[in-house]
Design a protein around this motif. Structure first.
Motif, PDB file in Angstrom:
ATOM      1  N   PHE A 122     -44.313 -51.263  17.298  1.00 14.07           N
ATOM      2  CA  PHE A 122     -45.053 -50.702  18.037  1.00 14.07           C
ATOM      3  C   PHE A 122     -44.801 -49.524  19.117  1.00 14.07           C
ATOM      4  O   PHE A 122     -45.324 -48.348  18.669  1.00 14.07           O
ATOM      5  N   THR A 123     -43.774 -49.671  19.398  1.00 14.59           N
ATOM      6  CA  THR A 123     -42.715 -48.699  20.606  1.00 14.59           C
ATOM      7  C   THR A 123     -41.530 -48.149  19.849  1.00 14.59           C
ATOM      8  O   THR A 123     -41.593 -46.678  20.000  1.00 14.59           O
ATOM      9  N   LEU A 124     -41.013 -48.910  19.235  1.00 14.50           N
ATOM     10  CA  LEU A 124     -39.566 -48.471  18.758  1.00 14.50           C
ATOM     11  C   LEU A 124     -39.984 -47.264  17.708  1.00 14.50           C
ATOM     12  O   LEU A 124     -39.427 -46.348  17.044  1.00 14.50           O
ATOM     13  N   LEU A 125     -40.612 -47.556  16.593  1.00 10.33           N
ATOM     14  CA  LEU A 125     -40.929 -46.841  14.960  1.00 10.33           C
ATOM     15  C   LEU A 125     -41.407 -45.296  15.569  1.00 10.33           C
ATOM     16  O   LEU A 125     -41.880 -44.164  15.132  1.00 10.33           O
ATOM     17  N   ALA A 126     -42.062 -45.517  16.898  1.00 12.17           N
ATOM     18  CA  ALA A 126     -43.301 -44.191  17.285  1.00 12.17           C
ATOM     19  C   ALA A 126     -41.821 -43.487  18.406  1.00 12.17           C
ATOM     20  O   ALA A 126     -42.270 -42.400  18.172  1.00 12.17           O
TER      21      ALA A 126
END
Length: 315
Positions: free
Chosen positions: A165-169
């Motif tokens: 959820f965080t890294l792909l952003a």
């Protein structure tokens, strides 16, 4: 170099966002018996509409994705929103909820290592040392529980999805801003969940929601999705995924406080110990790089900064 006050200001949106996420634990219990996919589809559809209205009112510019950006945004929707919800629900069928919570508590460690790599910089030693402390505190707050092999696998999936959820952003935050990333992830997840809901729960599932469940969906859509997403991604863009990851430790703190206030009783000794450990890890990991150490005057710090290479001062 950021001043301590400026650096702390960048953390505030993420802190508020994680506080809202933690508060959702009590609210989400209302939805245990609700149709999973249909309920979540309504939540993300409503959150998309709310966020579009908020963006219009604030003048936030939303861009249409292009090229590989679709993959990153779809990845957030599939892993961080859709699959995460499936993993939690299926996981608690084979394990006590605390097991899944403990797995998610490992997120600061993952973000502390992988986040800087995506941002093309070295991991912060300060964050790497603080992340296990925050994780240990979260485990103490959440507790542990019984599980089987399938439960462990679902817990691992939940961990990967929460990190995703965080890294792909990270690759799309610069162009799309926290507003754009949130809007596109929400509507994509809403479409996927609607399809899953129609095929597995039927078109009449939405009529099964009670008044209290509709109220819970409304709160989750507004505060825990529309507002919290933008706040979280704002901090990720400002301070990096690694340092922002430490703030996930605030969620169990918030959940414990809300649970106590809502009538579940005062926290036990292990929870109080976990809260103390969490706060220790957060303070150690989030202390601004520019904060002078004890016994070092501002003049001494300024002189050191002036003598440092320009590349070091720009971090």
């Amino acid at each position: 170099m950021d001043t301590p006050s400026a650096s702390f200001t960048k953390l505030v949106p993420g802190m508020v966002g994680m506080t809202l996420v933690g508060s959702s634990v009590t609210v989400s219990r209302t939805l245990v018996d609700a149709p999973l996919f249909t309920t979540q589809a309504v939540r993300y559809a409503a959150a998309t509409v709310i966020l579009l209205l908020m963006a219009r009112l604030t003048g936030a510019r939303l861009l249409w994705p292009r090229g590989r950006e679709w993959l990153w945004l779809a990845g957030i929707a599939v892993t961080g929103l859709v699959l995460f919800n499936v993993a939690v629900v299926r996981g608690v069928g084979h394990a006590e909820p605390a097991v899944v919570a403990v797995a998610v508590a490992c997120v600061p460690v993952v973000l502390g290592v992988v986040g800087p790599a995506l941002e093309r910089r070295r991991p912060s030693r300060q964050v790497l040392l603080a992340a296990p402390v925050v994780m240990a505190g979260a485990v103490l707050v959440e507790g542990t529980g019984r599980t089987d092999a399938v439960g462990v696998c679902w817990a691992a999936v939940a961990l990967g999805c929460e990190a995703g959820f965080t890294l792909l952003a990270v690759p799309v935050l610069r162009r799309h801003s926290p507003w754009g990333v949130s809007v596109h992830a929400m509507w994509l997840a809403g479409v996927l969940l609607a399809v899953l809901g129609l095929t597995s729960e039927g078109p009449s599932a939405v009529r099964e929601l009670s008044g209290s469940q509709w109220a819970a969906v409304g709160y989750l859509a507004l505060m825990v999705t529309a507002v919290a997403f933008v706040l979280w991604y704002s901090t990720v863009r400002a301070v990096g995924a690694g340092r922002a990851g430490l703030l996930t430790g605030i969620a169990p703190l918030s959940a414990a406080v809300v649970g106590a206030v809502s009538g579940s009783g005062a926290p036990g000794p292990s929870v109080w110990l976990g809260i103390a450990v969490l706060i220790l890890g957060l303070v150690g990991g989030l202390r601004p790089h520019g904060a002078p150490a004890r016994g070092v005057t501002a003049t001494d710090q300024s002189a050191t900064a002036d003598s440092a290479p320009a590349s070091a001062r720009s971090k």
